[in-house]
Design a protein around this motif. Structure first.
Motif, mmCIF file in Angstrom:
data_model
loop_
_atom_site.group_PDB
_atom_site.id
_atom_site.type_symbol
_atom_site.label_atom_id
_atom_site.label_comp_id
_atom_site.label_asym_id
_atom_site.label_seq_id
_atom_site.Cartn_x
_atom_site.Cartn_y
_atom_site.Cartn_z
ATOM 1 N N ILE A 1 -7.548 3.996 10.015
ATOM 2 C CA ILE A 1 -6.026 3.818 9.978
ATOM 3 C C ILE A 1 -5.632 2.452 10.877
ATOM 4 C CG2 ILE A 1 -5.366 5.426 11.766
ATOM 5 C CD1 ILE A 1 -3.526 4.649 8.597
ATOM 6 N N ASP A 2 -5.031 1.564 10.567
ATOM 7 C CA ASP A 2 -4.589 0.477 11.423
ATOM 8 C C ASP A 2 -3.432 -0.119 10.924
ATOM 9 O OD1 ASP A 2 -5.364 -1.340 13.380
ATOM 10 O OD2 ASP A 2 -7.319 -1.556 12.679
ATOM 11 N N LYS A 3 -2.698 -1.117 11.707
ATOM 12 C CA LYS A 3 -1.496 -1.521 11.391
ATOM 13 C C LYS A 3 -1.683 -3.136 10.949
ATOM 14 C CE LYS A 3 2.263 1.282 13.280
ATOM 15 N NZ LYS A 3 3.279 1.056 14.352
ATOM 16 N N GLN B 1 3.123 -2.425 9.315
ATOM 17 C CA GLN B 1 2.843 -1.318 8.345
ATOM 18 C C GLN B 1 1.293 -0.762 8.467
ATOM 19 O OE1 GLN B 1 4.223 -0.685 5.093
ATOM 20 N NE2 GLN B 1 2.585 0.701 5.174
ATOM 21 N N TRP B 2 1.519 0.551 8.306
ATOM 22 C CA TRP B 2 0.169 1.255 8.505
ATOM 23 C C TRP B 2 -0.468 0.787 7.119
ATOM 24 C CZ3 TRP B 2 -1.329 3.430 12.632
ATOM 25 C CH2 TRP B 2 -0.421 3.871 13.717
ATOM 26 N N GLN B 3 -2.100 0.930 7.517
ATOM 27 C CA GLN B 3 -2.678 0.504 6.181
ATOM 28 C C GLN B 3 -4.229 1.110 6.516
ATOM 29 O OE1 GLN B 3 -2.683 -3.863 5.517
ATOM 30 N NE2 GLN B 3 -4.546 -3.846 6.947
ATOM 31 N N GLN C 1 -3.482 6.735 16.197
ATOM 32 C CA GLN C 1 -3.705 5.498 16.772
ATOM 33 C C GLN C 1 -4.389 4.533 15.893
ATOM 34 O OE1 GLN C 1 -5.930 7.057 20.418
ATOM 35 N NE2 GLN C 1 -4.012 7.897 21.233
ATOM 36 N N ALA C 2 -4.006 3.366 16.330
ATOM 37 C CA ALA C 2 -4.742 2.041 15.460
ATOM 38 C C ALA C 2 -6.203 2.310 15.797
ATOM 39 C CB ALA C 2 -4.279 0.846 15.818
ATOM 40 N N VAL D 1 1.418 10.244 9.682
ATOM 41 C CA VAL D 1 0.763 8.971 10.207
ATOM 42 C C VAL D 1 0.981 8.435 11.646
ATOM 43 C CG1 VAL D 1 1.861 7.021 8.884
ATOM 44 C CG2 VAL D 1 -0.622 6.868 9.536
ATOM 45 N N SER D 2 2.516 8.711 11.624
ATOM 46 C CA SER D 2 3.034 8.238 13.016
ATOM 47 C C SER D 2 2.376 8.492 14.279
ATOM 48 C CB SER D 2 4.667 8.335 12.717
ATOM 49 O OG SER D 2 4.987 9.775 13.069
ATOM 50 N N VAL E 1 2.084 4.085 3.857
ATOM 51 C CA VAL E 1 0.856 3.799 4.175
ATOM 52 C C VAL E 1 0.549 2.950 2.925
ATOM 53 C CG1 VAL E 1 -1.516 4.653 4.528
ATOM 54 C CG2 VAL E 1 0.348 5.875 5.215
ATOM 55 N N ASN F 1 6.094 8.587 5.654
ATOM 56 C CA ASN F 1 5.815 7.526 6.329
ATOM 57 C C ASN F 1 4.842 6.577 5.077
ATOM 58 O OD1 ASN F 1 6.631 7.779 8.986
ATOM 59 N ND2 ASN F 1 5.026 9.457 8.802
#
Length: 694
Positions: A120-122, A126-128, A56-57, A52-53, A92, A90
């Motif tokens: 995917i967003d931050k 924190q990725w969520q 892109q958000a 996931v790193s 999530v 990572n």
């Protein structure tokens, strides 16, 4: 056990009983076929990621996650967070608001690998993913960075995208396709897939173009719809024309007397169309003919002369109109013409009650009435004709094939002539009237004036009012058409009642009348009578006056919020003026801002009075959605057909239907039996029952 396309959705393995009702409502039926022809309206591209790193958000992704923990909310309004890690380790978080705890723990079990999809967003660092879609468990083997294209469907309450995709996927796996009903040559010629391939391709797009109307799969399924419709119409026609008809006298004494009494000479187009009708009526087979006439082309007198053929042959004629106003106007027009010839004309509508109605029904039943004019009241069981020879149905698009069968059944093999003053594109004509021969009445009778059409912004209302005052001083009468009866909080359209009050302030209460669909019949009659007799100079109206109303002294038409109307309706409304010898004017009053499409429509109205051209242009601009005003009962509810994109298919389907029935009229060959399945799947039940009954 394999499924058939005609099977109920309840036979689908794993189908939850509580989903049946909302699912059937969503897809328009409770059969597997209804589900599989619920077409996607868009696609969404999601990228499969293992790390996931690298995302892109805001990106749409599909991730394989290992579920570690469910952190349920302890305070009202706080979300539940499901902690997980991707294959690269990572962290999530999967975030759910108002979560159902047991349901989440079921679809996201601890220490299991699950595939989810979403945005995917931050949140801080924190990725969520908020409310992800659980795609599948266990994870499917997909290469990293592979882009998945997923179809997006119309949904309803209780049916999520995941549920819908799951049941469609199950159905595609389990269903057994019926025998192919399309000829292999036709499939090859157009490069169309087989039925099973088409349904699979519809729900498994590899690019967004695969769900568009011109995609091969969608086009093939649209052709199936059109072929079923055209086969149905052809079978109805066969059923109606199979019994031997009546051969009518076509130039009898009453017909000739009416022709001699007319204060004008028929146009070339009227003469040509009458010749076609006479040929049909003289033949021993039943006439099924559509007379399509532009506004003011003189259809009514053509219908009257055709009705005289029936009367001269000792039969009765019926003329059915869609509204009471139009029915009574037909009676007012024809009675003075026909009474001197000894032809007895009566008018029957829903308004006639008690002794009046009983007397009218007796006159019709006993043959004392030669010509019966009415509304849909003529359909009713208690209306019995002594000898109905010709049924004329005016503004046929307001009715449907079932009503056509219903009225024609009132006589013994009577001829049927349907008329419309709403020019419609050829594709729609084939759809609505594919079972009929078509006559086209264009041009205008001598003396009719060109209508001066102008576009005026509502910002210039003061200038318009002053101009109308000058016209009234010169003896003119004016229609002012508004699209709504009452003020609407949704649309800021001028209401007829409000405009009526405003114009009364300008011109005086006695000068301005009002007519709309919510008035009592007696009130509508009084308002029309006041206007026709010149007691009021301005008539504020809704579109109740759209079709057929004939006041030759009215020379100005104002259409307010003209940008909200379609071309066909604008053309009909404009046709209420220009019916006499005086110069006439139409003002298209528009309210800014106006869309490009609406502006193009108004400019076409200004530049042309050709209703047939305007109808074609209207469909190009608006599509088929509402070509005839509000959706009419006669227009099929196609699921796949786009009237603009699939325009070439209409004639192909009609020709194919005729060819099929010429070789196999009872559909008993292997292909014919497959085509019976096609008819049943597309609910052409009337046609199929006629076929099976012989």
């Amino acid at each position: 056990m394999p499924l058939n396309l005609s099977d109920s959705l309840q036979h689908l393995s794993g189908m939850n009983a509580r989903l049946l009702k909302p699912l059937a409502h969503l897809v328009g039926g409770d059969r597997v076929f209804d589900l599989l022809t619920h077409a996607p309206i868009d696609t969404i591209a999601r990228q499969s990621l293992s790390d996931v790193s690298t995302a892109q958000a805001g990106q749409q992704v599909q991730l394989s996650l290992h579920i570690l923990k469910h952190a349920h909310a302890f305070r009202r309004g706080a979300p539940t967070r499901v902690h997980a890690v991707d294959t690269a380790g990572n962290s999530v978080h999967l975030v759910f608001f108002n979560a159902n705890k047991p349901f989440l723990e079921k679809i996201l079990p601890l220490q299991k690998q699950v595939t989810v999809a979403g945005t995917i967003d931050k949140y801080n660092i924190q990725w969520q993913i908020i409310h992800p879609e659980v795609v599948k468990t266990p994870v499917p083997a997909k290469p990293d960075n592979d882009t998945q294209l997923e179809p997006i469907y119309p949904l309803t309450q209780g049916i999520t995208t995941r549920i819908l995709r799951d049941v469609i996927g199950t159905a595609l796996q389990k269903v057994e396709m019926p025998a192919e009903w399309l000829d292999a040559t036709l499939l090859g010629q157009h490069k169309w897939p087989g039925l099973g391939q088409a349904l699979n391709a519809l729900h498994s797009p590899t690019r967004n173009a695969d769900i568009q109307a011109d995609a091969p799969a969608r086009t093939r399924l649209a052709f199936d719809e059109l072929l079923a419709h055209q086969l149905g119409l052809a079978l109805v026609r066969t059923h109606m024309t199979a019994p031997r008809g009546v051969s009518f006298t076509t130039h009898g004494p009453k017909r000739q007397a009416l022709l001699a009494a007319l204060p004008f000479t028929l146009t070339h187009a009227q003469t040509h169309v009458l010749a076609q009708i006479d040929t049909d009526m003289a033949a021993s087979t039943r006439m099924l003919r559509l007379l399509q006439g532009d506004v003011g082309s003189g259809k009514t007198i053509v219908a009257a002369l055709a009705l005289m053929n029936a009367v001269d042959s000792g039969a009765q004629g019926a003329l059915m109109a869609p509204t009471e106003i139009l029915a009574r106007q037909h009676a007012t027009t024809l009675q003075p013409l026909l009474a001197p010839l000894g032809v007895r004309v009566v008018c029957l509508t829903g308004r006639d009650k008690g002794k009046t109605r009983t007397l009218l029904l007796k006159q019709i039943r006993d043959g004392m009435a030669d010509i019966i004019i009415g509304t849909h009241a003529l359909f009713q069981d208690q209306v019995a004709f002594q000898n109905l020879g010709l049924a004329v149905i005016d503004e046929q698009h307001r009715f449907g094939v079932h009503q056509r069968l219903q009225l024609s059944a009132k006589g013994l093999q009577n001829d049927v002539l349907v008329m419309t003053a709403t020019p419609i594109p050829r594709t729609l004509a084939l759809t609505l009237y594919g079972d009929m021969d078509v006559s086209k009445l264009d041009g205008k009778p001598p003396g009719r004036q060109k209508i001066d059409t102008r576009l005026i912004s509502a910002d210039r209302m003061g200038e318009l009012i002053a101009g109308l005052a000058r016209h009234i001083t010169q003896g003119a009468q004016i229609y002012w058409v508004c699209p709504l009866v009452e003020e609407s909080e949704i649309m800021s359209l001028a209401a007829a009642t409000a405009r009526h009050a405003d114009l009364q302030q300008h011109f005086g209460s006695a000068e301005v009348g009002l007519i709309h669909g919510q008035m009592k019949d007696s009130e509508k009659d009084a308002a029309m009578a006041d206007f026709m007799n010149g007691r009021t100079r301005i008539l504020v109206a809704t579109t109740v006056i759209e079709v057929g109303v004939n006041v030759p002294s009215a020379t100005v038409m104002v259409i307010e919020h003209a940008e909200r109307f379609g071309l066909a309706q604008l053309h009909q409304l404009r046709g209420r003026v220009g019916r006499g010898s005086a110069a006439s004017h139409c003002v298209l009053l528009y309210h800014n801002p106006v869309s490009e499409t609406a502006r193009a429509r108004l400019q076409m109205m200004r530049d042309s009075e050709d209703g047939f051209l305007l109808a074609e242009k209207d469909m190009e601009l608006r599509g088929s959605g509402d070509m005839l005003g509000t959706r009419q009962s006669g227009l099929p509810d196609f699921r796949m057909v786009d009237f603009v994109v699939h325009r070439p298919l209409f004639e192909i389907a009609r020709d194919a239907a005729r060819y099929i029935l010429s070789r196999d009229p009872h559909l008993v060959s292997p292909q014919g039996r497959a085509l019976q399945t096609l008819l049943a799947l597309h609910r052409r039940d009337t046609a199929l029952s006629l076929l099976l009954s012989g």
